[in-house]
Scaffold this active site. Structure first.
Site, PDB file in Angstrom:
ATOM      1  N   ASP A  74       0.683  -1.245   0.077  1.00 15.47           N
ATOM      2  CA  ASP A  74       0.033   0.252   0.056  1.00 15.47           C
ATOM      3  C   ASP A  74       0.878   1.358   0.126  1.00 15.47           C
ATOM      4  O   ASP A  74       0.534   2.231  -0.529  1.00 15.47           O
ATOM      5  CB  ASP A  74      -1.047   0.028   1.334  1.00 15.47           C
ATOM      6  CG  ASP A  74      -2.011  -1.197   0.909  1.00 15.47           C
ATOM      7  OD1 ASP A  74      -2.186  -1.408   0.027  1.00 15.47           O
ATOM      8  OD2 ASP A  74      -2.323  -1.552   2.204  1.00 15.47           O
ATOM      9  N   GLY A  75       2.094   1.267   0.693  1.00 16.09           N
ATOM     10  CA  GLY A  75       2.973   2.545   0.736  1.00 16.09           C
ATOM     11  C   GLY A  75       3.546   2.754  -0.486  1.00 16.09           C
ATOM     12  O   GLY A  75       3.531   3.907  -0.803  1.00 16.09           O
ATOM     13  N   ARG A  79       2.932   6.116  -2.883  1.00 17.08           N
ATOM     14  CA  ARG A  79       3.824   6.921  -3.495  1.00 17.08           C
ATOM     15  C   ARG A  79       3.826   7.036  -4.804  1.00 17.08           C
ATOM     16  O   ARG A  79       3.826   7.956  -5.693  1.00 17.08           O
ATOM     17  CB  ARG A  79       5.359   6.165  -3.539  1.00 17.08           C
ATOM     18  CG  ARG A  79       5.927   6.365  -1.949  1.00 17.08           C
ATOM     19  CD  ARG A  79       6.732   7.480  -1.779  1.00 17.08           C
ATOM     20  NE  ARG A  79       7.791   7.551  -2.738  1.00 17.08           N
ATOM     21  CZ  ARG A  79       9.126   7.190  -2.392  1.00 17.08           C
ATOM     22  NH1 ARG A  79       9.292   6.840  -0.982  1.00 17.08           N
ATOM     23  NH2 ARG A  79      10.169   7.064  -3.001  1.00 17.08           N
ATOM     24  N   GLU A 150      -4.982  10.146   4.080  1.00 15.51           N
ATOM     25  CA  GLU A 150      -5.430  11.183   5.120  1.00 15.51           C
ATOM     26  C   GLU A 150      -4.238  12.047   5.461  1.00 15.51           C
ATOM     27  O   GLU A 150      -3.172  11.958   5.139  1.00 15.51           O
ATOM     28  CB  GLU A 150      -5.505  10.326   6.731  1.00 15.51           C
ATOM     29  CG  GLU A 150      -4.692   9.824   7.238  1.00 15.51           C
ATOM     30  CD  GLU A 150      -3.877   8.628   6.695  1.00 15.51           C
ATOM     31  OE1 GLU A 150      -2.713   8.986   6.302  1.00 15.51           O
ATOM     32  OE2 GLU A 150      -4.186   7.492   6.936  1.00 15.51           O
TER      33      GLU A 150
HETATM   34  N1  LIG Z   1      -1.352   3.029  13.751  1.00 16.54           N
HETATM   35  C1  LIG Z   1      -1.789   2.997  12.325  1.00 16.54           C
HETATM   36  O1  LIG Z   1      -2.712   2.089  11.892  1.00 16.54           O
HETATM   37  C2  LIG Z   1      -1.032   3.731  11.293  1.00 16.54           C
HETATM   38  C3  LIG Z   1      -0.099   4.580  11.929  1.00 16.54           C
HETATM   39  C4  LIG Z   1       0.543   5.365  10.981  1.00 16.54           C
HETATM   40  C5  LIG Z   1       0.264   5.241   9.607  1.00 16.54           C
HETATM   41  N2  LIG Z   1      -0.862   4.612   9.325  1.00 16.54           N
HETATM   42  C6  LIG Z   1      -1.198   4.137   7.906  1.00 16.54           C
HETATM   43  O2  LIG Z   1      -0.073   4.059   6.946  1.00 16.54           O
HETATM   44  C7  LIG Z   1      -0.024   4.876   5.847  1.00 16.54           C
HETATM   45  C8  LIG Z   1       1.283   5.134   5.206  1.00 16.54           C
HETATM   46  O3  LIG Z   1       1.646   3.881   4.960  1.00 16.54           O
HETATM   47  P1  LIG Z   1       3.472   3.583   5.108  1.00 16.54           P
HETATM   48  O4  LIG Z   1       3.431   2.537   3.864  1.00 16.54           O
HETATM   49  O5  LIG Z   1       4.171   4.801   4.802  1.00 16.54           O
HETATM   50  O6  LIG Z   1       3.425   3.039   6.424  1.00 16.54           O
HETATM   51  P2  LIG Z   1       3.681   1.523   7.404  1.00 16.54           P
HETATM   52  O7  LIG Z   1       4.767   1.069   6.421  1.00 16.54           O
HETATM   53  O8  LIG Z   1       3.724   1.896   8.441  1.00 16.54           O
HETATM   54  O9  LIG Z   1       2.444   0.754   6.820  1.00 16.54           O
HETATM   55  C9  LIG Z   1       0.977   0.917   7.444  1.00 16.54           C
HETATM   56  C10 LIG Z   1       0.293   0.071   7.144  1.00 16.54           C
HETATM   57  O10 LIG Z   1      -0.980   0.567   6.820  1.00 16.54           O
HETATM   58  C11 LIG Z   1      -1.578  -0.319   5.669  1.00 16.54           C
HETATM   59  N3  LIG Z   1      -2.582   0.609   4.658  1.00 16.54           N
HETATM   60  C12 LIG Z   1      -1.979   1.908   4.034  1.00 16.54           C
HETATM   61  N4  LIG Z   1      -3.177   2.608   3.700  1.00 16.54           N
HETATM   62  C13 LIG Z   1      -4.159   1.746   3.709  1.00 16.54           C
HETATM   63  C14 LIG Z   1      -5.443   2.017   3.505  1.00 16.54           C
HETATM   64  N5  LIG Z   1      -5.884   2.901   2.724  1.00 16.54           N
HETATM   65  N6  LIG Z   1      -6.214   0.738   3.963  1.00 16.54           N
HETATM   66  C15 LIG Z   1      -5.756  -0.111   4.542  1.00 16.54           C
HETATM   67  N7  LIG Z   1      -4.634  -0.356   5.008  1.00 16.54           N
HETATM   68  C16 LIG Z   1      -3.661   0.581   4.654  1.00 16.54           C
HETATM   69  C17 LIG Z   1      -0.381  -0.601   4.851  1.00 16.54           C
HETATM   70  O11 LIG Z   1      -0.730  -2.033   4.176  1.00 16.54           O
HETATM   71  C18 LIG Z   1       0.549  -1.027   6.025  1.00 16.54           C
HETATM   72  O12 LIG Z   1       0.209  -2.273   6.622  1.00 16.54           O
HETATM   73  C19 LIG Z   1      -0.830   6.228   6.282  1.00 16.54           C
HETATM   74  O13 LIG Z   1      -1.589   6.870   5.304  1.00 16.54           O
HETATM   75  C20 LIG Z   1      -1.744   5.230   7.409  1.00 16.54           C
HETATM   76  O14 LIG Z   1      -2.918   5.415   6.965  1.00 16.54           O
HETATM   77  C21 LIG Z   1      -1.513   3.455  10.172  1.00 16.54           C
HETATM   78  N1  LIG Z   2       8.992  -4.276  -5.494  1.00  9.45           N
HETATM   79  C1  LIG Z   2       8.961  -5.204  -4.532  1.00  9.45           C
HETATM   80  N2  LIG Z   2       9.287  -6.437  -4.684  1.00  9.45           N
HETATM   81  C2  LIG Z   2       9.122  -7.300  -3.531  1.00  9.45           C
HETATM   82  N3  LIG Z   2       8.699  -7.041  -2.410  1.00  9.45           N
HETATM   83  C3  LIG Z   2       8.209  -5.876  -2.250  1.00  9.45           C
HETATM   84  C4  LIG Z   2       8.408  -4.749  -3.210  1.00  9.45           C
HETATM   85  N4  LIG Z   2       7.845  -3.720  -2.749  1.00  9.45           N
HETATM   86  C5  LIG Z   2       7.561  -3.835  -1.463  1.00  9.45           C
HETATM   87  N5  LIG Z   2       7.774  -5.286  -1.170  1.00  9.45           N
HETATM   88  C6  LIG Z   2       7.642  -5.845   0.176  1.00  9.45           C
HETATM   89  O1  LIG Z   2       6.390  -5.227   0.767  1.00  9.45           O
HETATM   90  C7  LIG Z   2       6.822  -4.650   1.982  1.00  9.45           C
HETATM   91  C8  LIG Z   2       5.856  -3.248   2.056  1.00  9.45           C
HETATM   92  O2  LIG Z   2       5.931  -2.479   0.989  1.00  9.45           O
HETATM   93  P1  LIG Z   2       5.406  -1.091   1.073  1.00  9.45           P
HETATM   94  O3  LIG Z   2       6.055  -0.207   1.745  1.00  9.45           O
HETATM   95  O4  LIG Z   2       4.932  -0.479  -0.337  1.00  9.45           O
HETATM   96  O5  LIG Z   2       3.803  -1.345   1.667  1.00  9.45           O
HETATM   97  P2  LIG Z   2       3.253  -1.218   3.260  1.00  9.45           P
HETATM   98  O6  LIG Z   2       2.640   0.228   3.146  1.00  9.45           O
HETATM   99  O7  LIG Z   2       4.242  -1.379   4.052  1.00  9.45           O
HETATM  100  O8  LIG Z   2       2.117  -2.122   3.038  1.00  9.45           O
HETATM  101  P3  LIG Z   2       1.770  -3.562   2.920  1.00  9.45           P
HETATM  102  O9  LIG Z   2       1.078  -3.892   4.661  1.00  9.45           O
HETATM  103  O10 LIG Z   2       0.645  -3.731   2.004  1.00  9.45           O
HETATM  104  O11 LIG Z   2       2.872  -4.370   2.492  1.00  9.45           O
HETATM  105  C9  LIG Z   2       8.362  -4.299   1.697  1.00  9.45           C
HETATM  106  O12 LIG Z   2       8.888  -4.083   2.935  1.00  9.45           O
HETATM  107  C10 LIG Z   2       8.816  -5.290   0.970  1.00  9.45           C
HETATM  108  O13 LIG Z   2       8.819  -6.573   1.785  1.00  9.45           O
END
Ligand SMILES: NC(=O)c1ccc[n+]([C@@H]2O[C@H](COP(=O)([O-])OP(=O)(O)OC[C@H]3O[C@@H](n4cnc5c(N)ncnc54)[C@H](O)[C@@H]3O)[C@@H](O)[C@H]2O)c1
Ligand SMILES: Nc1ncnc2c1ncn2[C@@H]1O[C@H](COP(=O)(O)OP(=O)(O)OP(=O)(O)O)[C@@H](O)[C@H]1O
Length: 294
Positions: A74-75, A79, A150
């Site tokens: 999702d991150g 981006r 958000e």
């Molecule tokens: N306590 C919490 O739940 C918490 C705290 C900070 C940020 N977040 C979320 O993380 C997002 C940023 O993502 P990141 O990858 O930089 O942080 P991160 O690596 O900490 O990942 C946050 C988690 O939130 C999940 N997530 C992100 N957007 C989502 C959505 N629309 N619906 C369901 N799950 C979602 C991702 O899959 C990931 O598992 C923020 O926009 C915020 O929504 C959650």
């Molecule tokens: N291009 C890629 N190839 C393989 N693994 C990846 C790649 N991009 C992300 N990942 C795996 O997914 C993890 C999370 O990626 P990303 O930051 O995009 O998502 P996230 O916001 O943490 O959400 P999620 O919980 O859905 O993984 C990374 O730490 C890595 O393990």
């Protein structure tokens, strides 16, 4: 057909995903333009031979692209939204990550789903975004001043709570005394807001959610408002600054700045493949079907 390919990371698990996508698109004469940092990571591993064109900024993504494919979690989609911006180019997320709420094409089914893509058998789910303006100068907000999940204000450098005076269309709502306040889109309602007790909104609902983070006013509850509402926030507290985040991007803001949050004039188009709907994602990710009584 012309597609942009974007990813943030390269790991061992990326190789089969790249192979599946590149083989399928090359076989079907789809032109691929790859984000330059991601292509450098792929090239280092020497898994592809052909030379590809690259892009490195949102300015290079124009109407000639049919789609942007995001490889990650999702991150990575969040981006990708900063690359696509207001161009209207649809985003398709291949889930290489963990949760994959937004990235809902599973990496095991790539060829099957890419067939839907080239036959254009998909629909677009239009996602509302939020924009932010700040009464004091802040360069990092000016550069990318929108969020798909958000906009959050939260305390910084201290455990002391902040007070967030909140106005809806210039009418006073409340002063939240809390760790922070989340203004969430329907897309973001399953992210941070959900963890703080907010409701889940289906993605095309025309509303926003205002969710306090650990409010000490125990009667404060998440509030759903129309997405046309202009929300103004003024933060005060013991420290001079607080944090503001737009999705994954964080910056520091001075107390007493007035923040104005409203819907952006543009939306992000998320690709929805047949049978991979939001309701299916909800059931799968939140394990709703796991209750033995069902
Ligand atoms: N306590 C919490 O739940 C918490 C705290 C900070 C940020 N977040 C979320 O993380 C997002 C940023 O993502 P990141 O990858 O930089 O942080 P991160 O690596 O900490 O990942 C946050 C988690 O939130 C999940 N997530 C992100 N957007 C989502 C959505 N629309 N619906 C369901 N799950 C979602 C991702 O899959 C990931 O598992 C923020 O926009 C915020 O929504 C959650
Ligand atoms: N291009 C890629 N190839 C393989 N693994 C990846 C790649 N991009 C992300 N990942 C795996 O997914 C993890 C999370 O990626 P990303 O930051 O995009 O998502 P996230 O916001 O943490 O959400 P999620 O919980 O859905 O993984 C990374 O730490 C890595 O393990």
């Amino acid at each position: 057909m012309k597609v942009a390919i974007y990813g943030q990371y390269y790991q061992n698990s990326t190789e089969p995903i790249i192979n599946d996508i590149f083989n399928f698109f090359n076989k079907n004469s789809v032109e691929m333009i790859i984000e330059s940092n991601f292509l450098s990571m792929v090239n280092e591993k020497k898994i592809i031979e052909k030379k590809y064109k690259t892009f490195s900024s949102h300015t290079e993504l124009d109407q000639s692209f049919d789609l942007l494919i995001s490889i990650g979690g999702d991150g990575t989609i969040l981006r990708a939204a900063t690359l696509v911006r207001d161009s209207g180019i649809p985003i398709l997320g291949i889930n290489a990550g963990r949760l994959g709420f937004l990235a809902n094409v599973q990496k095991e089914n790539i060829a099957e789903f890419m067939q839907f893509v080239i036959e254009r058998k998909y629909t677009l789910s239009k996602r509302t975004l939020l924009s932010l303006t700040c009464s004091t100068d802040n360069e990092s907000i000016q550069e990318i001043n929108f969020a798909m999940n958000e906009i959050t204000v939260s305390r910084k450098d201290t455990t002391s709570m902040i007070t967030i005076d909140t106005y809806l269309d210039d009418e006073y709502l409340n002063s939240y005394w809390a760790d922070g306040l989340i203004i969430s889109t329907p897309t973001g309602s399953t992210g941070y807001s959900l963890s703080c007790g907010g409701p889940i909104l289906t993605p095309t609902v025309k509303s926003l959610v205002i969710t306090p983070i650990a409010p000490h006013n125990l009667t404060a509850r998440p509030l759903v408002v129309p997405d046309e509402t202009e929300i103004k926030l003024k933060v005060s507290g013991r420290e001079e600054n607080y944090l503001i985040s737009l999705d994954s991007r964080v910056t520091t803001i001075k107390n007493e700045s007035i923040l104005t949050i409203k819907k952006t004039p543009f939306q992000i188009n998320m690709v929805e493949i047949p049978d991979e709907t939001f309701l299916k994602t909800l059931r799968n990710k939140l394990l709703w079907g796991e209750d033995k009584r069902n």
